[in-house]
Design a protein around this motif. Structure first.
Motif, mmCIF file in Angstrom:
data_model
loop_
_atom_site.group_PDB
_atom_site.id
_atom_site.type_symbol
_atom_site.label_atom_id
_atom_site.label_comp_id
_atom_site.label_asym_id
_atom_site.label_seq_id
_atom_site.Cartn_x
_atom_site.Cartn_y
_atom_site.Cartn_z
ATOM 1 N N ILE A 1 0.842 -1.204 0.000
ATOM 2 C CA ILE A 1 0.000 0.000 0.000
ATOM 3 C C ILE A 1 0.874 1.250 0.000
ATOM 4 O O ILE A 1 0.603 2.226 -0.718
ATOM 5 C CB ILE A 1 -0.965 -0.005 1.194
ATOM 6 N N LEU A 2 1.933 1.231 0.810
ATOM 7 C CA LEU A 2 2.835 2.382 0.844
ATOM 8 C C LEU A 2 3.466 2.622 -0.531
ATOM 9 O O LEU A 2 3.570 3.763 -0.985
ATOM 10 C CB LEU A 2 3.926 2.155 1.888
ATOM 11 N N LYS B 1 -10.299 -2.410 6.664
ATOM 12 C CA LYS B 1 -10.151 -1.742 7.958
ATOM 13 C C LYS B 1 -9.467 -2.689 8.945
ATOM 14 O O LYS B 1 -10.067 -3.115 9.939
ATOM 15 C CB LYS B 1 -11.525 -1.330 8.498
ATOM 16 N N VAL B 2 -8.210 -3.029 8.682
ATOM 17 C CA VAL B 2 -7.489 -3.948 9.557
ATOM 18 C C VAL B 2 -6.089 -3.406 9.823
ATOM 19 O O VAL B 2 -5.543 -2.632 9.030
ATOM 20 C CB VAL B 2 -7.391 -5.364 8.940
ATOM 21 N N GLY B 3 -5.496 -3.852 10.958
ATOM 22 C CA GLY B 3 -4.134 -3.474 11.302
ATOM 23 C C GLY B 3 -3.911 -1.977 11.270
ATOM 24 O O GLY B 3 -4.723 -1.186 11.752
ATOM 25 N N GLY B 4 -2.788 -1.576 10.676
ATOM 26 C CA GLY B 4 -2.449 -0.159 10.612
ATOM 27 C C GLY B 4 -2.961 0.532 9.369
ATOM 28 O O GLY B 4 -2.672 1.719 9.156
ATOM 29 N N ILE B 5 -3.754 -0.165 8.539
ATOM 30 C CA ILE B 5 -4.225 0.421 7.284
ATOM 31 C C ILE B 5 -5.085 1.673 7.500
ATOM 32 O O ILE B 5 -4.934 2.657 6.766
ATOM 33 C CB ILE B 5 -4.972 -0.633 6.439
ATOM 34 N N PRO B 6 -6.001 1.688 8.505
ATOM 35 C CA PRO B 6 -6.772 2.925 8.718
ATOM 36 C C PRO B 6 -5.916 4.143 9.056
ATOM 37 O O PRO B 6 -6.373 5.281 8.912
ATOM 38 C CB PRO B 6 -7.688 2.556 9.903
ATOM 39 N N ASP B 7 -4.667 3.920 9.503
ATOM 40 C CA ASP B 7 -3.765 5.048 9.729
ATOM 41 C C ASP B 7 -3.217 5.603 8.415
ATOM 42 O O ASP B 7 -2.708 6.728 8.367
ATOM 43 C CB ASP B 7 -2.582 4.621 10.605
ATOM 44 N N LEU B 8 -3.315 4.810 7.347
ATOM 45 C CA LEU B 8 -2.812 5.228 6.036
ATOM 46 C C LEU B 8 -3.906 5.767 5.137
ATOM 47 O O LEU B 8 -3.714 6.715 4.388
ATOM 48 C CB LEU B 8 -2.152 4.033 5.322
ATOM 49 N N ILE B 9 -5.056 5.083 5.168
ATOM 50 C CA ILE B 9 -6.150 5.404 4.259
ATOM 51 C C ILE B 9 -7.244 6.127 5.033
ATOM 52 O O ILE B 9 -7.833 5.580 5.958
ATOM 53 C CB ILE B 9 -6.727 4.121 3.613
#
Length: 360
Positions: free
Chosen positions: A266-267, A280-288
């Motif tokens: 994703i990065l 909406k899992v792990g650290g993904i909501p901090d990115l998206i």
């Protein structure tokens, strides 16, 4: 970097996220030292080779007096078992500071699903490490609530800025790109099912491009079974050159995973300015962030996946807005930002004494 030893999977041409992360470190540090714990594709070969890895660690600890910190990179299951053994030997035969850096999105389930015997070993590592590093606020909350770490820090995964971000001219179809391990955990089979069930809506309008390794035979059989060859194209494993080509020729990136830490894919997609569809899992909501650079869905929710694809496919203005925001957001994951935080962690761990770090 002569005072830090990295303990991690093979970082040269690695197909795993941890190896890629450590490889990115190595490109920006002089005197980089790494003990490779997992270098073969064969599980049998890695098992047979691991005792030599233990011997190598002990030999390094004896001969290399410059090393003051052991930075262990691990995840769940086999990765944890290997690192646990090395951790025990390191604790027994040295007085080095030890960082346990936890990657991967399955650690919570791994811990809760393990036997009491294994849970005690997990608690021992996390609670006795001089510092635990995790990937997001959500993971920090889990580790501080489930364990008693001495110190815990968040460190962003690091990616390298693309050399060429110029997008290739758009084609007749909306090109959606998936990059990752082929398997149920990444949601790739949910994605193919969504496209197959809504074929009339996507035919001649959408192209799904898949790159990665894993359950390749199952993937190709599924594409054939659903007669999706005109819409879904599997490109195999993508090296750096091939990845660049695929990112630059795509219109959006999708990763509908069930479990994640902070996925490098994703990065990387964001660094090329791609709008993102993910879970909406792990650290993904901090990115998206909703309305800024992508669309988040509940894992396994096929209707939501379909709606997200249609929304991007039919709205060029929204895609352009998401693209610009992705490019701005991802700079926090480039070497100058991440290494500054990492070096400050090393200095703090050593009480700001004696550690000298030099970037290439």
């Amino acid at each position: 970097m002569k005072e830090v030893l990295y303990i991690a999977p093979g970082n040269q041409n690695s197909k795993g996220g941890i190896g890629l992360c450590v490889n990115n470190y190595s490109k920006h540090m002089s005197n980089f030292k790494v003990l490779v714990t997992h270098r073969f594709q064969s599980k049998l070969m890695n098992t047979l080779w691991f005792p030599f890895c233990i011997v190598e660690l002990l030999w390094i600890l004896i001969k290399d007096r410059d090393i003051k910190i052991l930075h262990i990179h691990g995840a769940s299951k086999g990765s944890f078992y290997r690192k646990y053994i090395l951790y025990v030997f390191a604790r027994a035969f040295s007085n080095k500071k030890i960082i346990y850096h936890i990657h991967g999105g399955g650690f919570r389930d791994f811990y809760l699903g393990s036997s009491k015997f294994i849970q005690r070993r997990i608690r021992y590592v996390i609670n006795s490490a001089d510092l635990v590093i995790c990937l997001s606020e959500k993971w920090k909350h889990f580790y501080t609530s489930a364990f008693k770490p001495k110190h815990i820090k968040i460190l962003n995964n690091m990616i390298l800025p693309p050399l060429n971000t110029e997008r290739k001219p758009p084609g007749d179809k909306f090109r959606l790109f998936f990059l990752g391990l082929i398997g149920d955990n990444k949601g790739i089979f949910d994605l193919i099912k969504v496209i197959a069930k809504n074929r009339e809506q996507f035919e001649d309008k959408l192209e799904l491009v898949i790159a990665g390794n894993g359950e390749v035979d199952r993937l190709t059989n599924t594409i054939s079974k659903w007669k999706m060859q005109s819409i879904v194209h599997f490109k195999g494993w993508a090296n750096e050159e091939k990845k660049e080509e695929l990112f630059r020729s795509s219109d959006a990136f999708i990763l509908p995973s069930y479990k994640e830490g902070l996925p490098l894919s994703i990065l990387e997609a964001m660094s090329y300015g791609l709008p993102i569809i993910s879970s909406k899992v792990g650290g993904i909501p901090d990115l998206i962030h909703k309305g800024r650079n992508g669309i988040l869905v509940v894992p396994g929710n096929q209707r939501a996946i379909k709606n997200a694809i249609v929304k991007l496919m039919t709205n060029k203005g929204l895609c352009k807005n998401y693209s610009q925001n992705s490019t701005r957001t991802v700079v926090d994951f480039y070497p100058d930002r991440v290494l500054k935080t990492l070096f400050s962690i090393y200095h703090e761990l050593q009480g700001n004494k004696g550690l000298l770090f030099e970037q290439n």
